[in-house]
Every structure is written in C-alpha cells, then in structure tokens.
Design an enzyme around this catalytic site. Structure first.
Site, mmCIF file in Angstrom:
data_model
loop_
_atom_site.group_PDB
_atom_site.id
_atom_site.type_symbol
_atom_site.label_atom_id
_atom_site.label_comp_id
_atom_site.label_asym_id
_atom_site.label_seq_id
_atom_site.Cartn_x
_atom_site.Cartn_y
_atom_site.Cartn_z
ATOM 1 N N ASP A 127 0.986 -1.341 -0.258
ATOM 2 C CA ASP A 127 0.123 -0.026 0.169
ATOM 3 C C ASP A 127 0.867 1.388 -0.084
ATOM 4 O O ASP A 127 2.065 1.211 0.548
ATOM 5 C CB ASP A 127 -0.977 -0.081 1.144
ATOM 6 N N TRP A 129 2.813 8.055 -2.412
ATOM 7 C CA TRP A 129 3.995 8.301 -2.838
ATOM 8 C C TRP A 129 4.187 9.287 -4.003
ATOM 9 O O TRP A 129 4.980 10.104 -3.966
ATOM 10 C CB TRP A 129 4.681 6.979 -2.954
ATOM 11 N N HIS A 169 2.713 3.595 -9.155
ATOM 12 C CA HIS A 169 2.449 2.235 -9.323
ATOM 13 C C HIS A 169 3.614 1.620 -10.210
ATOM 14 O O HIS A 169 4.360 0.661 -9.723
ATOM 15 C CB HIS A 169 1.040 1.831 -10.166
ATOM 16 N N THR A 173 -10.477 -7.302 -5.293
ATOM 17 C CA THR A 173 -12.006 -7.469 -5.903
ATOM 18 C C THR A 173 -12.493 -6.176 -5.833
ATOM 19 O O THR A 173 -13.382 -5.396 -6.485
ATOM 20 C CB THR A 173 -12.924 -8.416 -5.235
ATOM 21 N N GLU A 174 -12.282 -5.195 -4.679
ATOM 22 C CA GLU A 174 -12.803 -3.929 -4.396
ATOM 23 C C GLU A 174 -12.153 -2.652 -5.355
ATOM 24 O O GLU A 174 -12.622 -1.735 -5.424
ATOM 25 C CB GLU A 174 -12.583 -3.473 -2.858
ATOM 26 N N ARG A 213 -12.065 1.858 -8.573
ATOM 27 C CA ARG A 213 -11.134 3.062 -8.695
ATOM 28 C C ARG A 213 -11.487 3.751 -10.344
ATOM 29 O O ARG A 213 -11.992 2.898 -10.912
ATOM 30 C CB ARG A 213 -9.751 2.711 -8.528
ATOM 31 N N LEU A 251 11.621 -20.329 -5.135
ATOM 32 C CA LEU A 251 10.516 -19.511 -4.607
ATOM 33 C C LEU A 251 9.019 -19.612 -5.179
ATOM 34 O O LEU A 251 9.003 -19.743 -6.629
ATOM 35 C CB LEU A 251 11.179 -17.979 -4.765
ATOM 36 N N ARG A 278 2.092 -5.029 5.939
ATOM 37 C CA ARG A 278 1.179 -3.964 5.243
ATOM 38 C C ARG A 278 1.933 -2.751 5.149
ATOM 39 O O ARG A 278 2.511 -2.222 6.315
ATOM 40 C CB ARG A 278 -0.256 -3.835 5.937
ATOM 41 N N GLU A 306 1.821 -13.630 11.801
ATOM 42 C CA GLU A 306 2.251 -12.513 12.504
ATOM 43 C C GLU A 306 1.967 -11.174 11.804
ATOM 44 O O GLU A 306 2.218 -11.335 10.459
ATOM 45 C CB GLU A 306 3.770 -12.397 12.843
HETATM 46 C C1 FPP Z 1 -2.121 0.164 -3.171
HETATM 47 O O1 FPP Z 1 -1.464 1.484 -3.265
HETATM 48 C C2 FPP Z 1 -1.555 -0.518 -4.306
HETATM 49 C C3 FPP Z 1 -2.280 -1.078 -5.300
HETATM 50 C C4 FPP Z 1 -3.854 -1.109 -5.257
HETATM 51 C C5 FPP Z 1 -1.627 -1.979 -6.325
HETATM 52 C C6 FPP Z 1 -0.470 -2.499 -5.964
HETATM 53 C C7 FPP Z 1 0.321 -2.918 -7.251
HETATM 54 C C8 FPP Z 1 1.563 -2.692 -7.313
HETATM 55 C C9 FPP Z 1 2.588 -2.652 -6.500
HETATM 56 C C10 FPP Z 1 2.174 -2.812 -8.709
HETATM 57 C C11 FPP Z 1 1.444 -3.914 -9.687
HETATM 58 C C12 FPP Z 1 1.796 -5.196 -9.363
HETATM 59 C C13 FPP Z 1 2.285 -6.064 -10.246
HETATM 60 C C14 FPP Z 1 2.307 -7.463 -9.949
HETATM 61 C C15 FPP Z 1 2.602 -5.676 -11.849
HETATM 62 P P1 FPP Z 1 -2.762 2.614 -3.446
HETATM 63 O O2 FPP Z 1 -2.782 3.070 -4.755
HETATM 64 O O3 FPP Z 1 -3.923 2.513 -2.833
HETATM 65 O O4 FPP Z 1 -1.929 3.840 -2.632
HETATM 66 P P2 FPP Z 1 -2.633 4.906 -1.621
HETATM 67 O O5 FPP Z 1 -3.082 4.192 -0.547
HETATM 68 O O6 FPP Z 1 -1.347 5.876 -1.196
HETATM 69 O O7 FPP Z 1 -3.361 5.738 -2.482
#
Ligand code: FPP
Length: 246
Positions: free
Chosen positions: A18, A23, A35, A64-65, A69, A130, A187, A206
């Site tokens: 997250d 960022w 991203h 799924t939620e 966006r 892995l 997280r 944990e």
């Molecule tokens: C949450 O951050 C992140 C996501 C919903 C997407 C996570 C995806 C990646 C790290 C890259 C894609 C993965 C692959 C496997 C190619 P957010 O956007 O909710 O951040 P925020 O809470 O700061 O808005």
C-alpha cells in the site's frame, strides 16, 4: 534452497503493497507513476526473498474492491502494468527457478492479461524455487464463497459427504491450496487492517505494519520486518512460554 534458510526464517510472507498513490502525490506525480515505482520495489523484494530462502511470497496486487477505482487507473494496473511486468520479468524469474501462481478470479479479467498470466504460469509450473503468488482480482470472502460452492457441488454429486468437510478440506479448495499459511503478513503505507486479504489463512500470521510507502520499502526495510518477526514468540494458542504473564 533449504541450505540458505535459518530455522526462524518465515516460510511464507504475504504483503499488502500500500502507498503507491501517496508516494506519487508527495512527489507531484500521477498515481500511475507511483504504481510504476511500486513494481520496481516488487522486483527487488522478489529477488531478495529468493536470496534469503523464503519459500512463498504472496503479494496483493489488485483486490476485488479495487475495481471501484477510476477506470484509467484500473486499466493501467490490469491491462498495462501487469502485462509489462510479466513480459519483462518472466525470463529472469524462470531462470531463477521461481514458480508463478495467481490467487483470485482470473477468469473475469481482460483476455490479453489472462493470456500473459497463463503463459507465465505454464512456463514456470515445474520450477522448484521461490513460489511467487500474485493476488489479482482477489478477495478473501469471495475465495471462501467459491470454496463453499465447489464443496457443495461435490456433495450434491456424491463425491464427498458432509461429514468429511473439515478445515483441511476447505483449505484444499482455496486459491492457496497446497501452500502453508502465511507466517508473516506485512502491510506498508500506514494503515492497520487486513482488507479482505487471506482471511482464512491468516489466523496465526504475525502482522507487521509500517508507515513506509510501498515504493520506498526497499530490501533493508524488508530485512527489518523479517528480523522483527524472528523476535516474536509464536504460540498458536498454546502456552509454549510456560504461561508467563509479564
Ligand atoms: C495500493 O496502493 C496498491 C495497489 C492497489 C496496487 C499494487 C500494485 C503494485 C505494487 C504494482 C503492480 C503489481 C504487479 C504484480 C505488476 P494505493 O494506490 O492504494 O496507494 P495509496 O493508498 O497511497 O493511494
């Protein structure tokens, strides 16, 4: 791989990645670039997990939620970034003996993405290093509903009887079938919740929460999380420490 492991190393680490959006916002950039930066971190963490002898790494890429966006962001993640990631990284992952598995409802995602995923799964199927699980279009409750439907069908067909339904059987009908439960769930990004992630599998995981935003969560941060985990006392409901209260 086992010779690389010390016995306190978590076997299965799961991560809620997250903070990409925040960022990017802090840097005055569009969320999509957050991203992108998140993918760079992911590559580093996969490589490092393999190096330190983690057996299973599960990441929450799209819930799924997350369909709620804006369409541009959803399309960017599902139709562009994931495909790009698989195309660019698959040879290296395969060379490093990594197996890719998807957790989630992959049937209902766009076909181009599905094709790329299926290619990656079949290429890496017989690898023995892995296990890299990508949770995509994943929700823990949905996973349980699917398991319940599958089991019910088998009962109706007479393949299993109701009395044989137990925790082990349910686990075998989840996307994570065959995987040990996560030892550690991390997280990033400051929120302290599970957000429908691995709800069946996480009963004795944990939990490690950090304010660090995912793109900044480099391998040193991951090492800190692992070392924090190693200092925890895992009792799984028993009194292994002799029942001390202080
Ligand atoms: C949450 O951050 C992140 C996501 C919903 C997407 C996570 C995806 C990646 C790290 C890259 C894609 C993965 C692959 C496997 C190619 P957010 O956007 O909710 O951040 P925020 O809470 O700061 O808005």
């Amino acid at each position: 791989m086992d010779e690389k492991r010390d016995n306190k190393m978590p076997g299965h680490v799961a991560i809620i990645m997250d903070g990409n959006g925040r960022w990017a916002k802090r840097k005055g950039l569009p969320r999509t670039l957050g991203h992108n930066a998140g993918v760079e971190t992911l590559k580093e963490i996969v490589k490092y997990s393999d190096e330190i002898g983690i057996k299973i790494l599960t990441v929450y890429a799209f819930s799924t939620e997350n369909w709620n966006r804006p369409k541009e962001e959803v399309d960017y993640l599902i139709k562009y970034l994931l495909i790009e990631f698989l195309r660019k990284e698959i040879d290296e992952l395969h060379k490093n003996n990594v197996t890719i598995k998807m957790l989630g409802d992959i049937e209902h995602i766009p076909s181009l993405t599905k094709n790329e995923i299926n290619k990656a799964i079949s290429l890496t199927r017989n690898n023995t290093g892995l296990k890299f699980n990508i949770a995509l279009n994943y929700g823990g409750r949905g996973e349980l509903v699917n398991a319940l439907k599958d089991i019910t069908k088998k009962v109706i067909l007479g393949d299993i009887n109701v009395e044989s339904i137990n925790e082990e059987l349910i686990s075998k009908h989840l996307y994570t079938a065959g995987d040990e439960d996560p030892d550690l769930i991390i997280r990033t990004g400051g929120e302290k919740r599970i957000s429908n992630f691995l709800i069946w599998q996480s009963i004795y995981s944990e939990l490690y929460f950090t304010d660090i935003l995912w793109p900044d969560f480099k391998k040193e941060c991951f090492a800190d999380a692992i070392s924090d985990y190693k200092n925890r006392s895992r009792r799984f409901g028993s009194l292994k420490d002799g029942g001390r209260i202080c």
